[in-house]
Design an enzyme around this catalytic site. Structure first.
Site, PDB file in Angstrom:
ATOM      1  N   LYS A 177       0.861  -1.179   0.000  1.00 17.10           N
ATOM      2  CA  LYS A 177       0.000   0.000   0.000  1.00 17.10           C
ATOM      3  C   LYS A 177       0.901   1.234   0.000  1.00 17.10           C
ATOM      4  O   LYS A 177       1.506   1.584   1.006  1.00 17.10           O
ATOM      5  CB  LYS A 177      -0.920   0.055   1.217  1.00 17.10           C
ATOM      6  CG  LYS A 177      -1.995   1.130   1.013  1.00 17.10           C
ATOM      7  CD  LYS A 177      -2.443   1.839   2.266  1.00 17.10           C
ATOM      8  CE  LYS A 177      -1.551   2.905   2.777  1.00 17.10           C
ATOM      9  NZ  LYS A 177      -1.376   4.099   1.939  1.00 17.10           N
ATOM     10  N   GLU A 252      10.966   1.837   9.690  1.00 11.51           N
ATOM     11  CA  GLU A 252      11.941   2.873   9.308  1.00 11.51           C
ATOM     12  C   GLU A 252      11.224   4.205   9.461  1.00 11.51           C
ATOM     13  O   GLU A 252      10.277   4.487   8.719  1.00 11.51           O
ATOM     14  CB  GLU A 252      12.371   2.712   7.845  1.00 11.51           C
ATOM     15  CG  GLU A 252      13.092   1.427   7.522  1.00 11.51           C
ATOM     16  CD  GLU A 252      14.511   1.387   8.055  1.00 11.51           C
ATOM     17  OE1 GLU A 252      15.041   2.437   8.455  1.00 11.51           O
ATOM     18  OE2 GLU A 252      15.070   0.290   8.094  1.00 11.51           O
ATOM     19  N   CYS A 286      14.246  11.496   4.879  1.00 11.86           N
ATOM     20  CA  CYS A 286      14.427  11.063   6.272  1.00 11.86           C
ATOM     21  C   CYS A 286      15.855  11.324   6.713  1.00 11.86           C
ATOM     22  O   CYS A 286      16.125  11.462   7.895  1.00 11.86           O
ATOM     23  CB  CYS A 286      14.071   9.597   6.421  1.00 11.86           C
ATOM     24  SG  CYS A 286      14.871   8.568   5.206  1.00 11.86           S
ATOM     25  N   GLU A 387      11.440  16.583  13.902  1.00 10.16           N
ATOM     26  CA  GLU A 387      11.577  16.480  12.444  1.00 10.16           C
ATOM     27  C   GLU A 387      10.631  17.494  11.789  1.00 10.16           C
ATOM     28  O   GLU A 387       9.440  17.525  12.093  1.00 10.16           O
ATOM     29  CB  GLU A 387      11.214  15.069  11.996  1.00 10.16           C
ATOM     30  CG  GLU A 387      11.478  14.842  10.525  1.00 10.16           C
ATOM     31  CD  GLU A 387      11.140  13.420  10.076  1.00 10.16           C
ATOM     32  OE1 GLU A 387      10.034  12.956  10.391  1.00 10.16           O
ATOM     33  OE2 GLU A 387      11.974  12.801   9.406  1.00 10.16           O
TER      34      GLU A 387
HETATM   35  P1  NAD Z   1       3.182   8.649   7.298  1.00  3.19           P
HETATM   36  O1  NAD Z   1       3.589   7.939   8.544  1.00  3.19           O
HETATM   37  O2  NAD Z   1       2.148   9.678   7.401  1.00  3.19           O
HETATM   38  O3  NAD Z   1       2.666   7.608   6.197  1.00  3.19           O
HETATM   39  C1  NAD Z   1       3.460   6.516   5.771  1.00  3.19           C
HETATM   40  C2  NAD Z   1       2.530   5.433   5.224  1.00  3.19           C
HETATM   41  O4  NAD Z   1       1.753   4.914   6.296  1.00  3.19           O
HETATM   42  C3  NAD Z   1       1.539   5.911   4.163  1.00  3.19           C
HETATM   43  O5  NAD Z   1       1.392   4.918   3.180  1.00  3.19           O
HETATM   44  C4  NAD Z   1       0.257   6.049   4.954  1.00  3.19           C
HETATM   45  O6  NAD Z   1      -0.909   5.916   4.184  1.00  3.19           O
HETATM   46  C5  NAD Z   1       0.376   4.908   5.941  1.00  3.19           C
HETATM   47  N1  NAD Z   1      -0.416   5.051   7.167  1.00  3.19           N
HETATM   48  C6  NAD Z   1      -0.814   6.186   7.780  1.00  3.19           C
HETATM   49  N2  NAD Z   1      -1.549   5.897   8.863  1.00  3.19           N
HETATM   50  C7  NAD Z   1      -1.616   4.553   8.948  1.00  3.19           C
HETATM   51  C8  NAD Z   1      -2.219   3.655   9.868  1.00  3.19           C
HETATM   52  N3  NAD Z   1      -2.915   4.072  10.903  1.00  3.19           N
HETATM   53  N4  NAD Z   1      -2.082   2.327   9.645  1.00  3.19           N
HETATM   54  C9  NAD Z   1      -1.357   1.856   8.599  1.00  3.19           C
HETATM   55  N5  NAD Z   1      -0.782   2.667   7.691  1.00  3.19           N
HETATM   56  C10 NAD Z   1      -0.881   4.003   7.868  1.00  3.19           C
HETATM   57  O7  NAD Z   1       4.549   9.231   6.691  1.00  3.19           O
HETATM   58  P2  NAD Z   1       4.741  10.122   5.376  1.00  3.19           P
HETATM   59  O8  NAD Z   1       4.264  11.492   5.684  1.00  3.19           O
HETATM   60  O9  NAD Z   1       4.203   9.422   4.189  1.00  3.19           O
HETATM   61  O10 NAD Z   1       6.337  10.124   5.226  1.00  3.19           O
HETATM   62  C11 NAD Z   1       7.164  10.985   5.903  1.00  3.19           C
HETATM   63  C12 NAD Z   1       7.832  10.310   7.075  1.00  3.19           C
HETATM   64  O11 NAD Z   1       8.515   9.137   6.617  1.00  3.19           O
HETATM   65  C13 NAD Z   1       8.888  11.142   7.727  1.00  3.19           C
HETATM   66  O12 NAD Z   1       8.769  11.046   9.129  1.00  3.19           O
HETATM   67  C14 NAD Z   1      10.189  10.517   7.271  1.00  3.19           C
HETATM   68  O13 NAD Z   1      11.288  10.708   8.127  1.00  3.19           O
HETATM   69  C15 NAD Z   1       9.815   9.093   7.191  1.00  3.19           C
HETATM   70  N6  NAD Z   1      10.721   8.354   6.323  1.00  3.19           N
HETATM   71  C16 NAD Z   1      11.617   7.508   6.907  1.00  3.19           C
HETATM   72  C17 NAD Z   1      12.533   6.811   6.136  1.00  3.19           C
HETATM   73  C18 NAD Z   1      13.513   5.862   6.765  1.00  3.19           C
HETATM   74  O14 NAD Z   1      14.027   5.017   6.042  1.00  3.19           O
HETATM   75  N7  NAD Z   1      13.800   5.955   8.050  1.00  3.19           N
HETATM   76  C19 NAD Z   1      12.525   6.987   4.751  1.00  3.19           C
HETATM   77  C20 NAD Z   1      11.610   7.875   4.177  1.00  3.19           C
HETATM   78  C21 NAD Z   1      10.709   8.545   4.981  1.00  3.19           C
END
Ligand code: NAD
Length: 496
Positions: A177, A252, A286, A387
């Site tokens: 997803k 992650e 990230c 962040e």
């Molecule tokens: P997010 O946590 O809002 O969403 C990530 C994913 O989770 C999306 O597909 C979203 O639809 C899904 N999601 C949201 N709520 C959910 C729930 N309750 N249950 C299951 N799935 C759910 O993050 P984002 O805004 O898409 O991305 C930005 C974040 O990602 C930043 O904090 C960034 O640091 C992090 N990130 C980390 C890495 C790493 O490797 N450490 C890499 C890239 C991004």
């Protein structure tokens, strides 16, 4: 007028609509009026069908010899390479990052596909002497079963590739997803894999929102592991849900990365690294360098050069080759960045440049923000702890290596850090003492290569790694095998 295309889910080898018939729009963050595509708004029923298809496909797929599984990945790598430019353009349209970086994002997927194709002929275990005579001991990898993959929007091809490809080569089946802001890139990626010859049900794609499709995926009984990349808040939720049903969770999450600039650093190089680390991908990585600890002896000089460079950056639509900084992903993120600028001002940090959304002329059609530099930031200020995920960098004065490392480690995250110094002793001390999963010497906090482990400590991760051979441990389970050919009962630890 262009009618936007509708894209379907991929379930059990077929492109299908959501059962409810609901859909959502994917818009261009650089041109809000442009609908990049219409996507299925999947609910629990759609997700359950995808998980069931993956569960059904698993028993056969796990028995396909890994080198054969890998051949499919190899063909996908070739197709990705052929379609790199088209994928990159679509990525820029849906995510906003400049085309040069979008090409790099697709390249990561290509590299990972070739790399994991190679792993199909390795997937090494161990053979080791047994402690008893006429006995043989070895370990082999087993697949986990159905893997649920949940990805963010900032690396729309690279991150799905880091999860899908190792999961498949290890013999798992998957349901992915992707983030609601960038489903198109993942759609292209899944289509390429399907066309490369994956059997039905081995890969399944459901698009939709986190609270609906994401939550439903976590709840599937057939799912044995969840690999999640995203925010720390959602990661915590994933971890809690998985714990209750003993699913493996691979998380992650966020970062608050730092560059340490010592008094002997090549300042031009340090400024280059800071500009690239802080403003590349509009700070939405990230691993973005959102903090810089600079030795007091070079602090003023560093700030002057950094501000000159930040002000000269060209912000705009990433499809324009002259543009260096694209838009933020959406209105919410623009709001968050604005709020953090206000927080920084309230906390007494000195705003040296930027700090505002760009709204005049062409900018009005997108979520653009000025590259922003704060100086005289104290390590405990919120802008130095939390962040932000935007083009904002906090510069913190420090007294030397020891205080720089203390500042560096003094955050709840632990993804990436870097030092700029000409002194090999300082470089090695920082390399040893920075508690981050990734560390760079005389290079910025961004730029990971796919054949090394990727991940972080503290609230960035939960002890797993993706990429490198380490990713195989994330997507497989060890089985230890003892073969006794003595023809008699031999008792370990007793018959010695
Ligand atoms: P997010 O946590 O809002 O969403 C990530 C994913 O989770 C999306 O597909 C979203 O639809 C899904 N999601 C949201 N709520 C959910 C729930 N309750 N249950 C299951 N799935 C759910 O993050 P984002 O805004 O898409 O991305 C930005 C974040 O990602 C930043 O904090 C960034 O640091 C992090 N990130 C980390 C890495 C790493 O490797 N450490 C890499 C890239 C991004």
């Amino acid at each position: 007028m262009n009618v936007p295309k509708t894209y379907k889910n991929y379930v059990n080898g077929e492109w299908v609509e959501s059962r409810s018939g609901r859909v959502f729009e994917n818009r261009n963050p650089a041109a809000k009026n442009e609908v990049v595509g219409i996507f299925q708004q999947s609910d629990a029923q759609d997700v359950a069908l995808a998980a069931e298809a993956a569960a059904e496909a698993f028993p056969k797929w796990r028995l396909v010899p890994a080198p054969r599984r890998a051949e499919i990945l190899y063909r996908a790598a070739q197709a990705l390479q052929e379609r790199k430019e088209a994928l990159a353009r679509d990525m820029t349209r849906e995510m906003g990052k400049v085309l040069l970086e979008a090409r790099g994002d697709v390249q990561e997927g290509i590299d990972m596909a070739y790399y994991m194709a190679g792993e199909g002929r390795r997937l090494y275990g161990q053979t080791t002497p047994a402690e008893l005579p006429d006995k043989f001991a070895m370990s082999v990898r087993m697949p986990l079963g159905v893997c649920a993959l949940i990805t963010p929007w900032n690396f729309p091809v690279a991150i799905p590739s880091w999860k899908i490809l190792p999961a498949l080569v290890c013999g798992n089946t998957v349901v992915i997803k992707p983030a609601e802001d960038t489903p198109l890139s993942c759609h292209h990626f899944v289509k390429i894999l399907a066309e490369a010859g994956l059997p039905r049900g081995v890969i399944n794609l459901v698009t939709g929102f986190g609270e609906e499709a994401g939550e439903a995926l976590l709840a599937q009984p057939a799912v044995r592991m969840v690999s999640f990349t995203g925010s720390t808040a959602v990661g915590r939720r994933v971890s809690e849900v998985c714990a209750a049903s003993f699913k493996r969770s691979h998380l992650e999450m966020g970062g608050k990365n730092i560059i340490l600039v010592m008094e002997d650093a090549d300042l031009d190089l340090a400024v280059d690294g800071t500009v690239w680390g802080a403003f590349g991908t509009t700070g939405q990585r990230c691993t973005a360098a959102s903090r810089v600890a600079v030795h007091k002896k070079v602090y003023r000089e560093f700030l002057e050069r950094l501000v000159d460079r930040a002000q000269a950056l060209r912000v705009g639509n990433g499809l324009d080759p002259a543009v260096q900084v694209g838009p933020l992903i959406n209105q919410d993120q623009l709001g968050t960045v604005q709020e953090y600028v206000q927080v920084g001002l309230n906390e007494g940090a000195r705003l040296l440049c930027g700090g505002h959304p760009l709204q005049e002329g062409d900018y009005a059609s997108g979520f653009f923000f000025e590259p922003t530099v704060f100086a005289d930031v104290a390590p405990q200020m919120r802008i130095a702890q939390e962040e932000i995920f935007g083009p904002v960098v906090s510069v913190i004065p420090c007294d030397g290596l020891e205080s720089a490392i203390e500042i560096g480690n003094g955050v709840p995250y632990g993804l990436s850090s870097a030092i700029y110094t000409q002194d090999v002793n300082k470089a090695f001390v920082a390399m040893r003492d920075m508690y981050t999963g990734i560390f760079y010497v005389n290079s910025s906090t961004i730029g990971a290569e796919i054949h090394l482990p990727f991940g972080g400590t503290n609230r960035t991760g939960n002890g797993h790694r993706e990429a490198g051979v380490a990713t195989l441990d994330t997507f497989s389970e060890w089985k230890s095998i003892y073969v006794d050919f003595s023809g008699k009962l031999q008792r370990a630890q007793i018959d010695n």
